[in-house]
Write an enzyme that holds these catalytic residues in place. Structure first.
Site, PDB file in Angstrom:
ATOM      1  N   GLY A  19       0.788  -1.219   0.000  1.00  0.00           N
ATOM      2  CA  GLY A  19       0.000   0.000   0.000  1.00  0.00           C
ATOM      3  C   GLY A  19       0.821   1.270   0.000  1.00  0.00           C
ATOM      4  N   SER A  32      -4.540   0.101   0.526  1.00  0.00           N
ATOM      5  CA  SER A  32      -4.195   1.243  -0.302  1.00  0.00           C
ATOM      6  C   SER A  32      -3.287   2.204   0.435  1.00  0.00           C
ATOM      7  CB  SER A  32      -5.469   1.968  -0.729  1.00  0.00           C
ATOM      8  OG  SER A  32      -5.140   3.083  -1.546  1.00  0.00           O
ATOM      9  N   ASP A  33      -2.741   3.161  -0.324  1.00  0.00           N
ATOM     10  CA  ASP A  33      -1.932   4.203   0.288  1.00  0.00           C
ATOM     11  C   ASP A  33      -2.841   5.287   0.857  1.00  0.00           C
ATOM     12  OD1 ASP A  33      -0.945   5.833  -2.831  1.00  0.00           O
ATOM     13  OD2 ASP A  33      -2.878   5.604  -1.850  1.00  0.00           O
ATOM     14  N   SER A  34      -2.257   6.372   1.336  1.00  0.00           N
ATOM     15  CA  SER A  34      -3.039   7.415   1.995  1.00  0.00           C
ATOM     16  C   SER A  34      -4.008   8.107   1.039  1.00  0.00           C
ATOM     17  CB  SER A  34      -2.110   8.444   2.629  1.00  0.00           C
ATOM     18  OG  SER A  34      -1.299   9.035   1.632  1.00  0.00           O
TER      19      SER A  34
END
Length: 61
Positions: A19, A32-34
């Site tokens: 992520g 997921s990422d931020s």
């Protein structure tokens, strides 16, 4: 090798990178990422870290 098998073989450091730059869909959950892609399906990184510390990722649909 399935995605689940690959995640199962990751080290703690590798698993914590999930992520960071990409998103992976694992059994209907999105890591997921931020930026987030679908916030309704995000797994909090704290939950991932907790699973990694137990050397096990258990993802429930």
């Amino acid at each position: 090798m399935t995605l689940e098998e690959k995640i199962g073989q990751m080290s703690q450091i590798d698993a914590r990178r999930i992520g960071a730059a990409t998103a992976l869909e694992v059994r209907g959950f999105l890591i997921s990422d931020s930026q987030g892609i679908d916030r309704h399906n995000l797994i909090p990184m704290s939950r991932i870290d907790d699973a990694v510390s137990r050397k096990s990722l258990v993802l429930l649909k």
